[in-house]
Write an enzyme that holds these catalytic residues in place. Structure first.
Site, PDB file in Angstrom:
ATOM      1  N   ARG A 158      35.679  42.885  35.207  1.00 46.79           N
ATOM      2  CA  ARG A 158      36.914  42.420  35.833  1.00 46.79           C
ATOM      3  C   ARG A 158      37.977  42.208  34.761  1.00 46.79           C
ATOM      4  O   ARG A 158      37.648  41.962  33.592  1.00 46.79           O
ATOM      5  CB  ARG A 158      36.673  41.115  36.589  1.00 46.79           C
ATOM      6  CG  ARG A 158      35.581  41.184  37.652  1.00 46.79           C
ATOM      7  CD  ARG A 158      35.268  39.800  38.213  1.00 46.79           C
ATOM      8  NE  ARG A 158      34.234  39.836  39.232  1.00 46.79           N
ATOM      9  CZ  ARG A 158      32.925  39.709  38.996  1.00 46.79           C
ATOM     10  NH1 ARG A 158      32.498  39.530  37.746  1.00 46.79           N
ATOM     11  NH2 ARG A 158      32.047  39.747  39.981  1.00 46.79           N
ATOM     12  N   LYS A 197      31.796  35.387  36.961  1.00 49.26           N
ATOM     13  CA  LYS A 197      31.904  34.296  37.924  1.00 49.26           C
ATOM     14  C   LYS A 197      30.697  33.365  37.815  1.00 49.26           C
ATOM     15  O   LYS A 197      29.574  33.810  37.625  1.00 49.26           O
ATOM     16  CB  LYS A 197      32.000  34.856  39.344  1.00 49.26           C
ATOM     17  CG  LYS A 197      33.302  35.601  39.623  1.00 49.26           C
ATOM     18  CD  LYS A 197      33.370  36.064  41.067  1.00 49.26           C
ATOM     19  CE  LYS A 197      34.701  36.745  41.358  1.00 49.26           C
ATOM     20  NZ  LYS A 197      34.784  37.203  42.767  1.00 49.26           N
ATOM     21  N   HIS A 205      41.435  46.287  39.534  1.00 51.59           N
ATOM     22  CA  HIS A 205      40.182  46.439  40.272  1.00 51.59           C
ATOM     23  C   HIS A 205      39.916  47.893  40.646  1.00 51.59           C
ATOM     24  O   HIS A 205      38.769  48.251  40.934  1.00 51.59           O
ATOM     25  CB  HIS A 205      40.210  45.549  41.520  1.00 51.59           C
ATOM     26  CG  HIS A 205      39.073  44.577  41.565  1.00 51.59           C
ATOM     27  ND1 HIS A 205      38.821  43.659  40.562  1.00 51.59           N
ATOM     28  CD2 HIS A 205      38.085  44.396  42.477  1.00 51.59           C
ATOM     29  CE1 HIS A 205      37.751  42.949  40.874  1.00 51.59           C
ATOM     30  NE2 HIS A 205      37.275  43.386  42.020  1.00 51.59           N
ATOM     31  N   ARG A 234      37.500  49.230  38.296  1.00 49.53           N
ATOM     32  CA  ARG A 234      36.159  48.692  38.580  1.00 49.53           C
ATOM     33  C   ARG A 234      35.535  49.463  39.744  1.00 49.53           C
ATOM     34  O   ARG A 234      34.357  49.834  39.701  1.00 49.53           O
ATOM     35  CB  ARG A 234      36.284  47.201  38.891  1.00 49.53           C
ATOM     36  CG  ARG A 234      34.969  46.479  39.183  1.00 49.53           C
ATOM     37  CD  ARG A 234      35.255  44.977  39.223  1.00 49.53           C
ATOM     38  NE  ARG A 234      34.236  44.193  39.889  1.00 49.53           N
ATOM     39  CZ  ARG A 234      33.132  43.731  39.291  1.00 49.53           C
ATOM     40  NH1 ARG A 234      32.896  44.009  38.024  1.00 49.53           N
ATOM     41  NH2 ARG A 234      32.257  42.994  39.956  1.00 49.53           N
ATOM     42  N   HIS A 263      27.253  41.512  40.676  1.00 51.92           N
ATOM     43  CA  HIS A 263      27.234  41.064  42.065  1.00 51.92           C
ATOM     44  C   HIS A 263      25.959  40.269  42.336  1.00 51.92           C
ATOM     45  O   HIS A 263      24.859  40.729  42.009  1.00 51.92           O
ATOM     46  CB  HIS A 263      27.274  42.260  43.021  1.00 51.92           C
ATOM     47  CG  HIS A 263      28.614  42.922  43.099  1.00 51.92           C
ATOM     48  ND1 HIS A 263      28.796  44.198  43.578  1.00 51.92           N
ATOM     49  CD2 HIS A 263      29.854  42.473  42.758  1.00 51.92           C
ATOM     50  CE1 HIS A 263      30.081  44.504  43.536  1.00 51.92           C
ATOM     51  NE2 HIS A 263      30.739  43.477  43.044  1.00 51.92           N
ATOM     52  N   TYR A 310      30.246  50.613  48.039  1.00 51.51           N
ATOM     53  CA  TYR A 310      30.511  51.836  47.282  1.00 51.51           C
ATOM     54  C   TYR A 310      29.696  53.017  47.794  1.00 51.51           C
ATOM     55  O   TYR A 310      30.090  54.165  47.586  1.00 51.51           O
ATOM     56  CB  TYR A 310      30.245  51.602  45.793  1.00 51.51           C
ATOM     57  CG  TYR A 310      31.134  50.540  45.212  1.00 51.51           C
ATOM     58  CD1 TYR A 310      32.506  50.754  45.076  1.00 51.51           C
ATOM     59  CD2 TYR A 310      30.637  49.298  44.841  1.00 51.51           C
ATOM     60  CE1 TYR A 310      33.341  49.773  44.572  1.00 51.51           C
ATOM     61  CE2 TYR A 310      31.469  48.318  44.329  1.00 51.51           C
ATOM     62  CZ  TYR A 310      32.815  48.563  44.207  1.00 51.51           C
ATOM     63  OH  TYR A 310      33.636  47.577  43.715  1.00 51.51           O
TER      64      TYR A 310
END
Length: 296
Positions: free
Chosen positions: A147, A171, A242, A245, A268, A277
């Protein structure tokens, strides 16, 4: 109510370790929610709030034209806040317990074609420290799928070019070790050896990517750089950090990468987030079939 919101945000910061961007989203959602409760519904205490009050606020958002994704995120913020209030014994009931989250349509992410990626890589000027930096950043984003918030937080000590990987913290303060390909490694090496020193301006910092003041590059600064490069590369579609990404993940899957491996690389928690995706690659296969099959 303002004090309770601040206590909750402190809890999210200290105990949950959420990122600054996530905290700002919670703060924004709850500030608007409690303002509505106090000004429109005249509530003074959170213990007075009932399910109908929350529904009134959600209808208020809908009437204001807010997207279903925004409303769904707001419900999640409100629900988490009220659960916190119960645990802390600030309130004795949870008015959000039976509120349903609206179904949101998952939009397929926009991606760049391989040729558009090549054009973007060639856009930075190769004879300036800023151009060398920009090329290194774009190469690294596409090579790793990190990110933009993770990119700008990288330090020199996070980059291990001889070993071929970077360390980033995503995150929830989760650490990831991500391999870096040959071309990104070359671009980073060139930047560190020939570009970064010129941007330092006699300052001392471990930050990897620097702005024209010799300080750590910001998100806003990177956005401006990306917009400039997008124009130089003549990319017509909307390009955000993004997008690179999304392109990283989609191109890996199109070339046979394992879904679990892509999940790990992207950081994730839930594989269902990564599965979006696979829909992109299926859509691309359908387009190829329609274009090239003689009886499509």
């Amino acid at each position: 109510m303002i004090d309770e919101v601040q206590d909750y945000l402190h809890y999210l910061t200290v105990e949950r370790g959420l990122s600054e961007n996530t905290l700002q989203s919670y703060q924004r959602d709850l500030k608007q929610y409690t303002t509505f409760l106090m000004k429109e519904l005249k509530h003074k205490e959170l213990n007075e709030v009932r399910r109908n009050d929350i529904m009134a606020y959600l209808y208020h958002l809908k009437d204001a034209g807010r997207a279903s994704t925004t409303i769904a995120r707001t419900i999640a913020s409100i629900r988490s806040f009220h659960q916190f209030l119960i645990r802390e014994r600030v309130t004795d009931q949870d008015p959000s317990v039976h509120i349903e989250t609206p179904k949101t349509e998952r939009k397929l992410p926009k991606i760049l074609s391989s040729q558009e990626v090549e054009n973007l890589m060639e856009a930075p000027e190769s004879n300036s420290a800023f151009g060398i930096r920009d090329r290194a950043m774009i190469e690294l984003l596409y090579a790793t799928g990190i990110r933009v918030s993770e990119l700008i937080q990288l330090n020199l000590s996070d980059v291990h070019l001889t070993m071929g990987f970077v360390r980033c913290v995503g995150k929830g303060d989760k650490e990831r070790i991500i391999p870096v390909g040959r071309m990104a490694t070359e671009a980073l090496t060139t930047y560190i050896e020939n570009g970064r020193g010129k941007l330092l301006k006699k300052k001392t910092t471990d930050a990897l990517f620097l702005n024209h003041h010799g300080n750590r590059l910001t998100r806003q600064g990177f956005w401006k750089i990306l917009k400039k490069l997008s124009r130089a590369a003549n990319i017509q579609k909307e390009l955000t950090p993004h997008t690179l990404r999304h392109s990283f993940a989609t191109h890996l899957l199109e070339n046979g990468a394992d879904l679990r491996a892509v999940q790990e690389l992207l950081g994730h928690v839930d594989i269902s987030t990564t599965q979006i995706y696979t829909h992109v690659t299926k859509t691309r296969l359908k387009d190829i079939y329609s274009t090239y099959h003689p009886r499509a």
